[in-house]
Design an enzyme around this catalytic site. Structure first.
Site, PDB file in Angstrom:
ATOM      1  N   GLU A  82       1.011  -1.115   0.109  1.00  0.00           N
ATOM      2  CA  GLU A  82      -0.017   0.196  -0.147  1.00  0.00           C
ATOM      3  C   GLU A  82       0.773   1.185  -0.113  1.00  0.00           C
ATOM      4  O   GLU A  82       1.815   1.319   0.822  1.00  0.00           O
ATOM      5  CB  GLU A  82      -0.876   0.096   1.246  1.00  0.00           C
ATOM      6  CG  GLU A  82      -2.033   0.924   1.470  1.00  0.00           C
ATOM      7  CD  GLU A  82      -2.608   1.404   2.200  1.00  0.00           C
ATOM      8  OE1 GLU A  82      -2.697   0.307   3.360  1.00  0.00           O
ATOM      9  OE2 GLU A  82      -3.360   2.219   2.424  1.00  0.00           O
ATOM     10  N   ARG A 130       5.313 -13.093   9.369  1.00  0.00           N
ATOM     11  CA  ARG A 130       5.802 -11.737   9.311  1.00  0.00           C
ATOM     12  C   ARG A 130       7.147 -11.900   9.735  1.00  0.00           C
ATOM     13  O   ARG A 130       7.355 -12.501  10.720  1.00  0.00           O
ATOM     14  CB  ARG A 130       5.191 -10.725  10.101  1.00  0.00           C
ATOM     15  CG  ARG A 130       3.825 -10.353   9.417  1.00  0.00           C
ATOM     16  CD  ARG A 130       3.086  -9.245  10.171  1.00  0.00           C
ATOM     17  NE  ARG A 130       3.572  -7.912  10.311  1.00  0.00           N
ATOM     18  CZ  ARG A 130       3.146  -7.087   9.051  1.00  0.00           C
ATOM     19  NH1 ARG A 130       2.138  -7.571   8.182  1.00  0.00           N
ATOM     20  NH2 ARG A 130       3.583  -6.041   9.198  1.00  0.00           N
ATOM     21  N   LYS A 142       4.672   0.540   9.423  1.00  0.00           N
ATOM     22  CA  LYS A 142       4.756   1.747   8.854  1.00  0.00           C
ATOM     23  C   LYS A 142       4.211   2.730   9.516  1.00  0.00           C
ATOM     24  O   LYS A 142       4.702   3.946   9.574  1.00  0.00           O
ATOM     25  CB  LYS A 142       3.967   1.654   7.177  1.00  0.00           C
ATOM     26  CG  LYS A 142       4.941   1.423   6.139  1.00  0.00           C
ATOM     27  CD  LYS A 142       4.445   1.102   5.001  1.00  0.00           C
ATOM     28  CE  LYS A 142       3.111   0.137   5.009  1.00  0.00           C
ATOM     29  NZ  LYS A 142       2.443  -0.039   3.553  1.00  0.00           N
TER      30      LYS A 142
HETATM   31  P1  ATP Z   1       2.975  -2.258   7.943  1.00  0.00           P
HETATM   32  O1  ATP Z   1       2.463  -3.102   9.073  1.00  0.00           O
HETATM   33  O2  ATP Z   1       4.609  -1.957   7.805  1.00  0.00           O
HETATM   34  O3  ATP Z   1       2.084  -1.088   7.613  1.00  0.00           O
HETATM   35  P2  ATP Z   1       1.784  -3.737   5.813  1.00  0.00           P
HETATM   36  O4  ATP Z   1       1.347  -5.000   5.858  1.00  0.00           O
HETATM   37  O5  ATP Z   1       0.512  -2.830   6.214  1.00  0.00           O
HETATM   38  O6  ATP Z   1       2.896  -3.161   6.808  1.00  0.00           O
HETATM   39  P3  ATP Z   1       1.673  -3.206   3.019  1.00  0.00           P
HETATM   40  O7  ATP Z   1       2.058  -2.075   2.113  1.00  0.00           O
HETATM   41  O8  ATP Z   1       0.512  -3.673   3.075  1.00  0.00           O
HETATM   42  O9  ATP Z   1       2.240  -3.052   4.341  1.00  0.00           O
HETATM   43  O10 ATP Z   1       2.665  -4.667   2.762  1.00  0.00           O
HETATM   44  C1  ATP Z   1       2.818  -5.231   1.408  1.00  0.00           C
HETATM   45  C2  ATP Z   1       3.330  -6.656   1.608  1.00  0.00           C
HETATM   46  O11 ATP Z   1       4.180  -6.764   2.524  1.00  0.00           O
HETATM   47  C3  ATP Z   1       1.978  -7.467   2.205  1.00  0.00           C
HETATM   48  O12 ATP Z   1       1.940  -8.649   1.390  1.00  0.00           O
HETATM   49  C4  ATP Z   1       2.591  -7.918   3.499  1.00  0.00           C
HETATM   50  O13 ATP Z   1       2.106  -8.993   3.653  1.00  0.00           O
HETATM   51  C5  ATP Z   1       3.990  -7.763   3.306  1.00  0.00           C
HETATM   52  N1  ATP Z   1       4.757  -7.340   4.677  1.00  0.00           N
HETATM   53  C6  ATP Z   1       4.521  -6.266   5.491  1.00  0.00           C
HETATM   54  N2  ATP Z   1       5.376  -6.291   6.415  1.00  0.00           N
HETATM   55  C7  ATP Z   1       5.877  -7.617   6.685  1.00  0.00           C
HETATM   56  C8  ATP Z   1       6.797  -8.209   7.506  1.00  0.00           C
HETATM   57  N3  ATP Z   1       7.004  -7.449   8.730  1.00  0.00           N
HETATM   58  N4  ATP Z   1       7.185  -9.490   7.311  1.00  0.00           N
HETATM   59  C9  ATP Z   1       6.911 -10.037   5.943  1.00  0.00           C
HETATM   60  N5  ATP Z   1       6.003  -9.603   5.034  1.00  0.00           N
HETATM   61  C10 ATP Z   1       5.607  -8.223   5.288  1.00  0.00           C
END
Ligand code: ATP
Ligand code: MG
Length: 567
Positions: free
Chosen positions: A38, A263, A273
């Site tokens: 995102e 994760r 984020k």
């Molecule tokens: P955040 O919690 O940092 O906001 P998010 O999951 O909301 O992370 P996205 O932009 O939706 O951020 O993430 C894009 C992809 O990265 C998603 O498929 C998510 O599953 C993966 N992702 C995000 N954080 C992690 C993590 N700590 N470990 C593994 N994969 C991750």
């Protein structure tokens, strides 16, 4: 990039599933994955794990990985983030070719799908407020309650949805919800919201829309539309899977297979984020690319190589269960990589002046220094030696404690690549008593660092020649937090910020071969650690270095003690 042999040996439960699918000729043997960020912040090391998995697996199995921006929420999304995400993925070494997708490009289709569900009696317009919806939703132990608007006619729902779209109602007045089951044990299935009213321009769609699909209504269908075969999601989406399945089934569209993985959590930092944004907006760091940040742009600026991050992701592997990875492992990976590729140079961070009394005043000798003992191909360079040098203040003690083998009054040590010197006098500031200068003698017979009579010294010091050395600023970065898990305490996570996470040294001296060092160049400062020329503040007039990591390897220690502990 990884060579074929290495790829073939990689294995984890997801790759095992893909292998099986290919064997069974599922999806005609095609493998299409996607990385779906995102665009509401910069990518961090957790995302790197997902990137390496999605792009890596697609490549290994001869498939494709789409880069898809899941940009259905106009409130927090920005073009700046889209650009930074693309830059970071490229830097990591991955390529999406022409497969750059945006969920917002599917808004029209998603709208039609929503209408289809309304017409099938599977979605309704709810007039409850956001707060009421929350109340009605129930809890993990108590079932939810049906909204009084749940049984509106198809005609009324359709009419209201149209009017939502044309902008007749203010933000929050109504939502579109899926009509599933308010008593489901899975809260995600209790009539989730599909569309909300938001009179906000979208970073790509402009003012075209004032209703926006939720992430839950967008994600699965976007995968479907792109023909994704293996939709690899982090574990928090496991409970959403039944909902995604429900939408795909009711819409009668292609159904990708969703597989969840753990994760990445990393000690002494936060990987969210939202939390990272708080550090940026609160001024706790200098920006998303502050070298202390676990973002890819921060790691890059601090001197991490893409190779080291990929090696890290490979080492941690892919599992189903969440765990916390020790940040020492990440540091180990960059050390291991830079050990192979970073040229060695001499730099003095806390200079102490040394005068070699018996060295000719005007003489300067260019001595041979090895660029990288790990890689003979990197050759040698010349470093100037002269009468006045700087050494590290820490390398001298007037009253050396036991086991302190470096310089002390009357003691002889080796100057790296140069001569043996012996300290003969100590000059102190009269008022403060601080040592300001040492006087030494050198033994001309020890040129190159060895004594022909075979006598030994117990330590070798790095140094620079005062007249030729270049002044530089060095930023010593340390871990961002003092607690392994800053989120677990009772206090706000910022309470645990490390007050000493940045120490700026402004009058360091580096050897003259570093003149003109380019932004992003990486070096090992002998005996001190790995350093990188700052990509923002460093100039030809004033060199600025960031410490990537010190030489001390805690991971090796941890591994050793684990082995010892396990017998
Ligand atoms: P955040 O919690 O940092 O906001 P998010 O999951 O909301 O992370 P996205 O932009 O939706 O951020 O993430 C894009 C992809 O990265 C998603 O498929 C998510 O599953 C993966 N992702 C995000 N954080 C992690 C993590 N700590 N470990 C593994 N994969 C991750
Ligand atoms: Mg997310």
């Amino acid at each position: 990039m990884k060579n074929e042999k290495e790829s073939a040996t990689r294995s984890d439960f997801i790759r095992d599933i893909i292998k099986e699918d290919i064997k069974k000729n599922k999806n005609d043997g095609r493998v299409i994955t996607r990385f779906p960020p995102e665009p509401n912040g910069y990518l961090h090391i957790g995302h790197a794990k997902a990137i390496c998995l999605n792009f890596g697996a697609a490549k290994e199995f001869g498939g494709h990985c789409n880069l898809r921006f899941d940009d259905s929420n106009p409130i927090k999304e920005k073009e700046e983030y889209v650009e930074s995400i693309k830059k970071d993925i490229r830097w990591l070494g991955y390529n999406w070719g022409d497969r750059e997708c945006f969920a917002s490009d599917y808004f029209e289709q998603l709208y039609e799908w929503a209408v289809q569900l309304i017409k099938d009696g599977k979605a309704y317009i709810d007039d409850l407020s956001a707060e009421e919806i929350r109340e009605y939703r129930g809890t993990l132990t108590a079932p939810g309650k049906e909204s009084p608007y749940r049984n509106r006619s198809v005609k009324e729902n359709f009419d209201l949805f149209e009017r939502m779209k044309t902008g007749e109602f203010p933000d929050g007045a109504r939502v579109l919800r899926a009509k599933i089951d308010m008593a489901s044990p899975n809260i995600n299935m209790r009539d989730p919201v599909m569309y909300r009213i938001l009179h906000k321009p979208h970073h790509r769609q402009g003012d075209k829309w004032c209703i926006y699909p939720t992430y839950d209504f967008t994600h699965g269908q976007s995968d479907s539309k792109e023909g994704v075969t293996h939709s690899l999601c982090s574990i928090e989406f496991e409970d959403h899977r039944p909902l995604y399945d429900w939408f795909l089934e009711k819409l009668h569209v292609y159904h990708p297979q969703q597989i969840e993985f753990a994760r990445l959590n990393l000690s002494y930092t936060v990987l969210s984020k939202r939390k990272l944004m708080q550090l940026v907006s609160g001024g706790d760091v200098s920006g998303w690319d502050d070298p202390r940040m676990p973002t890819l742009s921060g790691l890059r600026r601090s001197g991490y190589t893409p190779e080291s991050i990929r090696a890290f992701c490979e080492r941690i592997g892919v599992a189903k269960r969440d765990s916390v990875v020790d940040i020492a492992l990440l540091e180990y990976c960059v050390r291991e990589d830079l050990n192979k590729r970073a040229p060695r140079v001499m730099a003095v961070l806390h200079p102490l002046r040394v005068v070699i009394d018996n060295y000719p005043e005007d003489q300067v000798e260019d001595l041979d220094a090895i660029n990288n003992p790990e890689d003979p191909d990197m050759g040698i360079r010349k470093v100037p030696f002269s009468r006045v040098l700087y050494i590290e203040r820490d390398d001298f003690r007037e009253e050396p404690p036991k086991k302190f083998y470096r310089l002390a009054p009357g003691r002889e040590v080796r100057m790296r690549y140069a001569y043996f010197i012996t300290c003969v006098d100590v000059v102190k500031d009269e008022k403060t008593g601080k040592v300001v200068e040492l006087h030494c003698t050198y033994d001309p017979a020890t040129r190159g660092g060895n004594a022909p009579d075979g006598r030994k010294v117990k330590s070798t010091l790095h140094w620079v020649s005062a007249a030729q050395a270049i002044e530089a600023e060095v930023r010593l970065y340390d871990r961002l937090f003092v607690k392994p898990n800053p989120l677990e305490g009772k206090e706000d996570f910022k309470t645990y910020l490390n007050p000493k996470s940045l120490e700026t040294l402004t009058s360091c001296r580096v050897e003259p071969s570093l003149k003109g060092a380019r932004q992003g160049n990486r070096y090992q400062f002998e005996r001190l650690g790995y350093f990188c020329v700052d990509s923002i503040d460093s100039t030809d007039e004033k060199l600025v270095f960031n410490r990537t990591v010190s030489l001390r390897d805690q991971w090796a220690k941890i591994e050793k003690s684990m082995k010892a502990g396990n017998g």
